[in-house]
Scaffold this motif. Structure first.
Motif, mmCIF file in Angstrom:
data_model
loop_
_atom_site.group_PDB
_atom_site.id
_atom_site.type_symbol
_atom_site.label_atom_id
_atom_site.label_comp_id
_atom_site.label_asym_id
_atom_site.label_seq_id
_atom_site.Cartn_x
_atom_site.Cartn_y
_atom_site.Cartn_z
ATOM 1 N N VAL A 10 75.915 -99.918 60.491
ATOM 2 C CA VAL A 10 76.592 -98.896 59.690
ATOM 3 C C VAL A 10 76.600 -99.311 58.222
ATOM 4 C CG1 VAL A 10 78.821 -97.783 59.242
ATOM 5 C CG2 VAL A 10 78.004 -98.032 61.583
ATOM 6 N N LYS A 11 76.860 -100.583 57.960
ATOM 7 C CA LYS A 11 76.874 -101.087 56.584
ATOM 8 C C LYS A 11 75.506 -100.898 55.925
ATOM 9 C CE LYS A 11 77.750 -105.233 53.888
ATOM 10 N NZ LYS A 11 78.101 -106.654 53.910
ATOM 11 N N LYS A 12 74.426 -101.160 56.667
ATOM 12 C CA LYS A 12 73.072 -100.962 56.136
ATOM 13 C C LYS A 12 72.814 -99.487 55.827
ATOM 14 C CE LYS A 12 70.932 -104.922 58.392
ATOM 15 N NZ LYS A 12 70.026 -105.372 59.463
ATOM 16 N N GLU A 13 73.293 -98.619 56.701
ATOM 17 C CA GLU A 13 73.127 -97.183 56.469
ATOM 18 C C GLU A 13 73.916 -96.744 55.232
ATOM 19 O OE1 GLU A 13 71.155 -94.871 58.000
ATOM 20 O OE2 GLU A 13 70.305 -96.553 59.127
ATOM 21 N N PHE A 14 75.117 -97.270 55.060
ATOM 22 C CA PHE A 14 75.925 -96.938 53.888
ATOM 23 C C PHE A 14 75.239 -97.364 52.597
ATOM 24 C CE2 PHE A 14 80.432 -96.799 55.947
ATOM 25 C CZ PHE A 14 80.153 -95.544 56.439
ATOM 26 N N ALA A 15 74.489 -98.450 52.644
ATOM 27 C CA ALA A 15 73.797 -98.941 51.446
ATOM 28 C C ALA A 15 72.743 -97.947 50.958
ATOM 29 C CB ALA A 15 73.160 -100.292 51.737
ATOM 30 N N GLN A 16 72.283 -97.086 51.853
ATOM 31 C CA GLN A 16 71.247 -96.120 51.494
ATOM 32 C C GLN A 16 71.819 -94.782 51.027
ATOM 33 O OE1 GLN A 16 68.605 -95.777 54.844
ATOM 34 N NE2 GLN A 16 68.302 -97.984 54.987
ATOM 35 N N TYR B 15 81.292 -88.701 57.410
ATOM 36 C CA TYR B 15 82.254 -88.118 58.338
ATOM 37 C C TYR B 15 82.815 -89.198 59.243
ATOM 38 C CZ TYR B 15 80.381 -83.609 56.948
ATOM 39 O OH TYR B 15 80.004 -82.517 56.228
ATOM 40 N N LYS B 16 84.060 -88.982 59.658
ATOM 41 C CA LYS B 16 84.731 -89.888 60.568
ATOM 42 C C LYS B 16 85.097 -89.098 61.812
ATOM 43 C CE LYS B 16 88.789 -92.892 60.780
ATOM 44 N NZ LYS B 16 89.881 -93.460 59.994
ATOM 45 N N LEU B 17 84.862 -89.688 62.966
ATOM 46 C CA LEU B 17 85.194 -89.031 64.220
ATOM 47 C C LEU B 17 86.672 -89.276 64.521
ATOM 48 C CD1 LEU B 17 83.996 -87.425 66.597
ATOM 49 C CD2 LEU B 17 83.578 -89.607 67.730
ATOM 50 N N GLN C 117 83.476 -91.873 50.733
ATOM 51 C CA GLN C 117 82.482 -92.928 50.941
ATOM 52 C C GLN C 117 83.050 -94.319 50.723
ATOM 53 O OE1 GLN C 117 78.590 -93.146 49.239
ATOM 54 N NE2 GLN C 117 78.242 -90.941 49.481
ATOM 55 N N ASN C 118 83.768 -94.492 49.613
ATOM 56 C CA ASN C 118 84.321 -95.815 49.307
ATOM 57 C C ASN C 118 85.317 -96.272 50.370
ATOM 58 O OD1 ASN C 118 82.808 -96.158 46.958
ATOM 59 N ND2 ASN C 118 84.319 -95.035 45.747
ATOM 60 N N GLU C 119 86.119 -95.347 50.848
ATOM 61 C CA GLU C 119 87.083 -95.674 51.901
ATOM 62 C C GLU C 119 86.349 -96.079 53.185
ATOM 63 O OE1 GLU C 119 90.565 -93.496 54.534
ATOM 64 O OE2 GLU C 119 89.850 -92.524 52.712
ATOM 65 N N ALA C 120 85.291 -95.347 53.519
ATOM 66 C CA ALA C 120 84.514 -95.657 54.718
ATOM 67 C C ALA C 120 83.852 -97.028 54.595
ATOM 68 C CB ALA C 120 83.461 -94.577 54.957
ATOM 69 N N LYS C 121 83.292 -97.323 53.419
ATOM 70 C CA LYS C 121 82.650 -98.624 53.200
ATOM 71 C C LYS C 121 83.670 -99.754 53.294
ATOM 72 C CE LYS C 121 78.853 -96.885 50.368
ATOM 73 N NZ LYS C 121 78.229 -96.849 49.041
ATOM 74 N N THR C 122 84.835 -99.547 52.714
ATOM 75 C CA THR C 122 85.894 -100.550 52.771
ATOM 76 C C THR C 122 86.346 -100.784 54.209
ATOM 77 O OG1 THR C 122 86.651 -99.913 50.567
ATOM 78 C CG2 THR C 122 88.196 -101.150 51.928
ATOM 79 N N ASN C 123 86.469 -99.696 54.971
ATOM 80 C CA ASN C 123 86.863 -99.816 56.375
ATOM 81 C C ASN C 123 85.858 -100.644 57.171
ATOM 82 O OD1 ASN C 123 89.132 -98.293 55.932
ATOM 83 N ND2 ASN C 123 88.272 -96.405 56.768
ATOM 84 N N VAL C 124 84.576 -100.424 56.930
ATOM 85 C CA VAL C 124 83.536 -101.168 57.646
ATOM 86 C C VAL C 124 83.574 -102.641 57.244
ATOM 87 C CG1 VAL C 124 81.042 -101.441 57.939
ATOM 88 C CG2 VAL C 124 82.058 -99.174 58.057
ATOM 89 N N GLU C 125 83.738 -102.911 55.954
ATOM 90 C CA GLU C 125 83.825 -104.302 55.486
ATOM 91 C C GLU C 125 85.018 -105.011 56.133
ATOM 92 O OE1 GLU C 125 81.941 -106.312 53.689
ATOM 93 O OE2 GLU C 125 80.436 -104.758 53.391
#
Length: 92
Positions: free
Chosen positions: A41-47, A55-57, A67-75
């Protein structure tokens, strides 16, 4: 202590250790899968570009997410998984 009692005690201890090991292996396998998924998911976010929508399920519904919130959540999730893996790898 008789030989039979010592054998029974050793057998019980062995079964306990075997159960513990199976649990640790199961936990480690689950964490490995979660780590792999989140790294993907992190690799996909980088693109992503700023115009892409993330989107969040939530239950059965896809909800737009920043986007930033989603990236932070994954990190954060990756850090948590890695810390859990270190606990599973080196039980106290």
């Amino acid at each position: 202590m008789s030989l039979e009692l010592r054998f029974q005690s050793a057998s019980t201890e062995y079964q306990k250790i075997q159960t513990e090991l199976a649990s640790l292996v199961e936990n480690r396998t689950r964490l490995d899968a979660q780590l792999s998924e989140n790294e993907m998911v992190k690799k996909e976010f980088a693109q992503l570009t700023p115009s892409n929508t993330v989107y969040k399920l939530v239950g059965p519904v896809l909800v737009p997410q920043d986007q930033n919130e989603a990236k932070t959540n994954v990190e954060t999730r990756l850090e948590f998984i890695k810390s859990e893996m270190s606990l599973v790898s080196c039980p106290s």
